[in-house]
Design a protein around this motif. Structure first.
Motif, PDB file in Angstrom:
ATOM      1  N   LYS A 173       1.123  16.251  -2.094  1.00 22.31           N
ATOM      2  CA  LYS A 173       1.407  17.289  -3.080  1.00 22.31           C
ATOM      3  C   LYS A 173       2.896  17.325  -3.388  1.00 22.31           C
ATOM      4  O   LYS A 173       3.729  17.238  -2.494  1.00 22.31           O
ATOM      5  CB  LYS A 173       0.939  18.635  -2.527  1.00 22.31           C
ATOM      6  N   GLU A 174       3.230  17.462  -4.686  1.00 19.37           N
ATOM      7  CA  GLU A 174       4.637  17.564  -5.072  1.00 19.37           C
ATOM      8  C   GLU A 174       4.749  18.416  -6.332  1.00 19.37           C
ATOM      9  O   GLU A 174       3.890  18.360  -7.220  1.00 19.37           O
ATOM     10  CB  GLU A 174       5.228  16.180  -5.327  1.00 19.37           C
ATOM     11  N   THR A 175       5.800  19.195  -6.404  1.00 16.26           N
ATOM     12  CA  THR A 175       6.081  19.971  -7.606  1.00 16.26           C
ATOM     13  C   THR A 175       7.112  19.220  -8.433  1.00 16.26           C
ATOM     14  O   THR A 175       8.186  18.865  -7.939  1.00 16.26           O
ATOM     15  CB  THR A 175       6.628  21.364  -7.253  1.00 16.26           C
ATOM     16  N   VAL A 176       6.780  18.950  -9.692  1.00 16.71           N
ATOM     17  CA  VAL A 176       7.637  18.167 -10.573  1.00 16.71           C
ATOM     18  C   VAL A 176       7.762  18.888 -11.910  1.00 16.71           C
ATOM     19  O   VAL A 176       7.072  19.868 -12.173  1.00 16.71           O
ATOM     20  CB  VAL A 176       7.065  16.750 -10.798  1.00 16.71           C
ATOM     21  N   VAL A 177       8.650  18.383 -12.754  1.00 20.63           N
ATOM     22  CA  VAL A 177       8.768  18.884 -14.120  1.00 20.63           C
ATOM     23  C   VAL A 177       8.446  17.717 -15.050  1.00 20.63           C
ATOM     24  O   VAL A 177       9.119  16.682 -15.038  1.00 20.63           O
ATOM     25  CB  VAL A 177      10.184  19.418 -14.420  1.00 20.63           C
ATOM     26  N   LEU A 178       7.390  17.868 -15.845  1.00 22.67           N
ATOM     27  CA  LEU A 178       6.968  16.837 -16.784  1.00 22.67           C
ATOM     28  C   LEU A 178       6.928  17.439 -18.180  1.00 22.67           C
ATOM     29  O   LEU A 178       6.280  18.468 -18.402  1.00 22.67           O
ATOM     30  CB  LEU A 178       5.579  16.294 -16.420  1.00 22.67           C
ATOM     31  N   ASN A 179       7.628  16.793 -19.106  1.00 24.20           N
ATOM     32  CA  ASN A 179       7.691  17.293 -20.483  1.00 24.20           C
ATOM     33  C   ASN A 179       8.134  18.754 -20.533  1.00 24.20           C
ATOM     34  O   ASN A 179       7.652  19.540 -21.350  1.00 24.20           O
ATOM     35  CB  ASN A 179       6.333  17.128 -21.177  1.00 24.20           C
ATOM     36  N   GLY A 180       9.048  19.092 -19.616  1.00 30.02           N
ATOM     37  CA  GLY A 180       9.588  20.445 -19.587  1.00 30.02           C
ATOM     38  C   GLY A 180       8.702  21.464 -18.905  1.00 30.02           C
ATOM     39  O   GLY A 180       9.042  22.659 -18.889  1.00 30.02           O
ATOM     40  N   ILE A 181       7.567  21.035 -18.326  1.00 31.35           N
ATOM     41  CA  ILE A 181       6.625  21.970 -17.712  1.00 31.35           C
ATOM     42  C   ILE A 181       6.617  21.787 -16.197  1.00 31.35           C
ATOM     43  O   ILE A 181       6.201  20.735 -15.704  1.00 31.35           O
ATOM     44  CB  ILE A 181       5.197  21.744 -18.255  1.00 31.35           C
ATOM     45  N   PRO A 182       7.081  22.781 -15.432  1.00 34.59           N
ATOM     46  CA  PRO A 182       6.976  22.700 -13.970  1.00 34.59           C
ATOM     47  C   PRO A 182       5.500  22.715 -13.577  1.00 34.59           C
ATOM     48  O   PRO A 182       4.728  23.546 -14.076  1.00 34.59           O
ATOM     49  CB  PRO A 182       7.692  23.965 -13.481  1.00 34.59           C
ATOM     50  N   GLN A 183       5.125  21.826 -12.677  1.00 33.60           N
ATOM     51  CA  GLN A 183       3.709  21.742 -12.316  1.00 33.60           C
ATOM     52  C   GLN A 183       3.533  21.023 -10.981  1.00 33.60           C
ATOM     53  O   GLN A 183       4.381  20.246 -10.555  1.00 33.60           O
ATOM     54  CB  GLN A 183       2.923  21.001 -13.399  1.00 33.60           C
ATOM     55  N   ILE A 184       2.403  21.294 -10.361  1.00 37.04           N
ATOM     56  CA  ILE A 184       2.024  20.601  -9.130  1.00 37.04           C
ATOM     57  C   ILE A 184       1.247  19.346  -9.502  1.00 37.04           C
ATOM     58  O   ILE A 184       0.367  19.383 -10.379  1.00 37.04           O
ATOM     59  CB  ILE A 184       1.163  21.509  -8.240  1.00 37.04           C
TER      60      ILE A 184
END
Length: 317
Positions: free
Chosen positions: A239-250
């Motif tokens: 599990k990792e929390t990332v930011v993709l296309n400006g959206i923080p998400q797991i």
């Protein structure tokens, strides 16, 4: 691909066609392709992992919601009534129990399902890929063997299933086949007990919810890989929390490795990868050399032969 007797019978009744589709993949040695951007493809290879994203942020904004809405529509109609009558004839009160179970899980299905999508790959597309998929999903296709998806194990807690492309009318027809099977196998289902029948209906509805799409997407030939951490944790997922296309998400990252003890069979890059198809882009030769280089680094044999530049004359935008 082997199925125990109870799983085989469940699928024959509640998932018509699923066993045949799964066996065809194994028996005909079918392959899959992951269409994506060159950037994502390079990360999959270098990091040796596949990302599973929350269904609510996938390209098709109606993921899961479409299936749930279809369930409500079809099961409130005449074919739904026929299904309910067939089930109630086995055990009175079963439909109410199934409805209550669905209500308790519906939001969790919608919000806590993580998926990755691959498509069945046709041999005729080996040198070109699929035009509609280049236009929709990116400029790189990773063609993979079917070994991880045909292994009979649930140790990894990651599952694959072919997507159903159904309209409301088509789901009614599909449900009709299920009802016919319930009527034929009434004695068998009664012998299992009411609680098992409720679970079977719940599993059927789950498939409709998470793996049904509008028939307009049928040319994708999608198989959905899904992970449900709220139900069961996987030893192969990180599990990792990332930011993709400006959206923080797991996101959950599936380790690509050959670890049979953890349920990963032939999933390491050298064993898994059949070829890379470089789709239409401005600099196909540069992309070709870059992918050959990374495959060399990973110890993939015949790296140059495994990277194909698509011959579709599509001008990149």
């Amino acid at each position: 691909m082997d199925y125990d007797e109870s799983t085989l019978k469940f699928n024959q009744i509640f998932n018509p066609g699923l066993i045949e589709d799964s066996l065809a993949v194994a028996n005909e040695n079918k392959r899959f392709i992951y269409y994506t951007s060159s950037d994502t493809a390079m990360k999959v290879l270098r990091n040796q992992e596949l990302w599973f994203r929350n269904a609510t942020v996938m390209n098709d904004f109606s993921e899961i919601s479409y299936g749930l809405e279809l369930i409500r529509s079809v099961f409130s109609g005449p074919e739904g009534q026929r299904f309910r009558e067939a089930v109630e004839d086995i055990f009175s009160g079963t439909i109410q129990k199934a409805d209550e179970l669905l209500s308790s899980w519906e939001n969790d299905w919608r919000l806590e399902t993580y998926i990755a999508c691959v498509s069945l790959h046709d041999p005729s597309e080996d040198r070109r890929g699929r035009l509609s998929m280049w236009r929709a999903y990116g400029d790189t296709g990773l063609v993979v063997k079917n070994t991880p998806m045909t292994a009979t194990t649930d140790k990894i807690a990651v599952y694959s299933i072919p997507v159903l492309y159904l309209s409301e009318e088509e789901l009614s027809g599909y449900l009709s086949k299920i009802t016919d099977s319930i009527l034929i196998d009434r004695s068998y289902l009664k012998g299992l007990g009411q609680e098992t029948l409720v679970v079977y209906i719940h599993k059927m509805l789950f498939r409709f919810a998470i793996a049904t799409k509008h028939p307009g997407f049928s040319e994708e030939k999608e198989w959905r890989l899904y992970y449900r951490p709220s139900e069961r944790k996987s030893p192969g997922m990180m599990k990792e929390t990332v930011v993709l296309n400006g959206i923080p998400q797991i996101v959950y990252k599936l380790r690509l490795a050959d670890e049979p003890d953890n349920g990963l069979h032939g999933a390491d890059i050298p064993s898994l990868l059949d070829r890379i198809i470089v789709g239409p882009n401005e600099f196909p030769y540069v992309s070709y050399r870059a992918f050959v280089d990374v495959l060399d680094e990973l110890g993939v044999e015949d790296a140059e032969g495994k990277v194909i530049v698509s011959d579709i004359p599509l001008r990149a935008r």
